[in-house]
Structures are given as C-alpha cells and as structure tokens.
Design a protein around this motif. Structure first.
Motif, PDB file in Angstrom:
ATOM      1  N   GLU A   6       0.959   1.230   6.298  1.00 50.80           N
ATOM      2  CA  GLU A   6       1.748   1.992   5.321  1.00 50.80           C
ATOM      3  C   GLU A   6       2.028   1.129   4.095  1.00 50.80           C
ATOM      4  O   GLU A   6       2.099  -0.097   4.179  1.00 50.80           O
ATOM      5  CB  GLU A   6       3.097   2.451   5.912  1.00 50.80           C
ATOM      6  CG  GLU A   6       3.010   3.258   7.169  1.00 50.80           C
ATOM      7  CD  GLU A   6       3.216   2.423   8.405  1.00 50.80           C
ATOM      8  OE1 GLU A   6       3.642   2.961   9.431  1.00 50.80           O
ATOM      9  OE2 GLU A   6       2.950   1.205   8.340  1.00 50.80           O
ATOM     10  N   SER A   7       2.236   1.798   2.991  1.00 48.82           N
ATOM     11  CA  SER A   7       2.651   1.132   1.762  1.00 48.82           C
ATOM     12  C   SER A   7       3.394   2.133   0.900  1.00 48.82           C
ATOM     13  O   SER A   7       3.384   3.338   1.160  1.00 48.82           O
ATOM     14  CB  SER A   7       1.435   0.577   1.002  1.00 48.82           C
ATOM     15  OG  SER A   7       0.580   1.628   0.609  1.00 48.82           O
ATOM     16  N   GLY A   8       4.051   1.602  -0.146  1.00 53.74           N
ATOM     17  CA  GLY A   8       4.688   2.475  -1.124  1.00 53.74           C
ATOM     18  C   GLY A   8       6.192   2.541  -1.068  1.00 53.74           C
ATOM     19  O   GLY A   8       6.814   3.203  -1.901  1.00 53.74           O
ATOM     20  N   GLY A   9       6.788   1.877  -0.094  1.00 50.08           N
ATOM     21  CA  GLY A   9       8.236   1.899  -0.010  1.00 50.08           C
ATOM     22  C   GLY A   9       8.881   1.115  -1.133  1.00 50.08           C
ATOM     23  O   GLY A   9       8.220   0.422  -1.903  1.00 50.08           O
ATOM     24  N   GLY A  10      10.196   1.240  -1.229  1.00 51.50           N
ATOM     25  CA  GLY A  10      10.918   0.506  -2.256  1.00 51.50           C
ATOM     26  C   GLY A  10      12.355   0.948  -2.363  1.00 51.50           C
ATOM     27  O   GLY A  10      12.835   1.732  -1.536  1.00 51.50           O
ATOM     28  N   VAL A  93      13.203   2.850   7.578  1.00 46.49           N
ATOM     29  CA  VAL A  93      11.837   2.349   7.655  1.00 46.49           C
ATOM     30  C   VAL A  93      10.955   3.529   8.049  1.00 46.49           C
ATOM     31  O   VAL A  93      11.240   4.213   9.029  1.00 46.49           O
ATOM     32  CB  VAL A  93      11.687   1.209   8.677  1.00 46.49           C
ATOM     33  CG1 VAL A  93      10.234   0.753   8.766  1.00 46.49           C
ATOM     34  CG2 VAL A  93      12.603   0.052   8.306  1.00 46.49           C
ATOM     35  N   TYR A  94       9.922   3.750   7.283  1.00 45.80           N
ATOM     36  CA  TYR A  94       9.029   4.885   7.506  1.00 45.80           C
ATOM     37  C   TYR A  94       7.730   4.412   8.152  1.00 45.80           C
ATOM     38  O   TYR A  94       7.134   3.417   7.713  1.00 45.80           O
ATOM     39  CB  TYR A  94       8.734   5.595   6.187  1.00 45.80           C
ATOM     40  CG  TYR A  94       9.882   6.462   5.728  1.00 45.80           C
ATOM     41  CD1 TYR A  94      11.059   5.892   5.239  1.00 45.80           C
ATOM     42  CD2 TYR A  94       9.807   7.842   5.804  1.00 45.80           C
ATOM     43  CE1 TYR A  94      12.123   6.684   4.840  1.00 45.80           C
ATOM     44  CE2 TYR A  94      10.865   8.647   5.402  1.00 45.80           C
ATOM     45  CZ  TYR A  94      12.023   8.057   4.922  1.00 45.80           C
ATOM     46  OH  TYR A  94      13.077   8.853   4.529  1.00 45.80           O
ATOM     47  N   GLY A 118       5.253  -0.047   9.317  1.00 47.43           N
ATOM     48  CA  GLY A 118       6.440   0.483   8.665  1.00 47.43           C
ATOM     49  C   GLY A 118       6.598  -0.010   7.238  1.00 47.43           C
ATOM     50  O   GLY A 118       6.155  -1.097   6.881  1.00 47.43           O
ATOM     51  N   THR A 119       7.236   0.817   6.428  1.00 43.00           N
ATOM     52  CA  THR A 119       7.561   0.448   5.055  1.00 43.00           C
ATOM     53  C   THR A 119       8.987   0.902   4.763  1.00 43.00           C
ATOM     54  O   THR A 119       9.386   2.013   5.124  1.00 43.00           O
ATOM     55  CB  THR A 119       6.559   1.055   4.052  1.00 43.00           C
ATOM     56  OG1 THR A 119       6.820   0.573   2.734  1.00 43.00           O
ATOM     57  CG2 THR A 119       6.580   2.576   4.038  1.00 43.00           C
TER      58      THR A 119
END
Length: 125
Positions: A6-10, A93-94, A118-119
């Motif tokens: 996964e990516s794109g969290g913030g 956390v997704y 997770g992200t």
C-alpha cells in the motif's frame, strides 16, 4: 501467493481527500478479490470495502458509503481507494488484502491469504 504493497497515506485535514494504492506482485492479480481494512488507535481492525475480481462490483461499509470509492486495474495490478470528505474518525492504518475465494461482507478476515504492510492515514480536525 500474491504480495501487496500500500501507499498514499498521510496527514490531512478534515474535508480533504486522499488516494491510497495497493499494488500486487507475484500472482495472477485478477484471481483475487480485494478488501480494504483499517485499524484505528485502540480499535480492532474493521472492513472498509471490497472489490470483486473483475472490478465490476464494489461494496462499502456504511461509515464510508458515499465518501470512499474502490477501483481496480487488472492490467496494472493495482487497486485504488479514493477517500473524499475525510473525517477525524477515519484516522487509521489502512490495509489491502487479497482473497482467492470470497468477495464481500461475509468473508472473514482470516480468509484473506495476503495482506499489505499498511499505510497510515491521519485526519486532523
């Protein structure tokens, strides 16, 4: 077995949008239904939504219906989770997860054979 990243969290403010991506490798991606899950601080992991093998059907939990959209591209081996109008309670956390045999609300988390790392998504008020 497929591997997921996964990516794109913030960190965003309430009302903002984010797009999370889940990229698969090591397997035939179109063989897997994908679920998105999240785990907030001090909470159990819960489902967010699901997309079937072809991408023609997506299902969402009530808490995100109308705000979140799941899509997939079986050529690029990617599933996206677009999250609009984010709320502080979406902080978590997704995770994305892959399931060979089951799609939808009734699939146990244990039935998912592969999980990403997770992200983190943090929504400030």
């Amino acid at each position: 077995q497929v591997q997921l990243v996964e990516s794109g969290g913030g960190l965003v403010q309430a009302g903002d949008s984010l797009r999370l991506s889940c990229v698969a490798s090591g397997g035939t991606f179109s063989n897997y239904a994908i679920g998105w899950f999240r785990q907030g601080p001090g909470k159990e992991r819960e489902s967010v939504g699901f997309i079937n093998w072809s991408g023609r059907e997506a299902l969402y939990e009530d808490s995100v219906t109308g705000r979140f959209t799941i899509s997939r591209d079986n050529v690029k081996n990617t599933v996206n989770l677009v999250m609009n109008n984010l709320k502080p309670e979406d902080t978590a956390v997704y995770y994305c997860a892959a399931n060979l045999d089951c799609f939808g609300y009734l699939c146990s988390q244990r039935s998912y054979g592969a999980w990403g790392q997770g992200t983190q998504v943090t929504v400030s008020s």
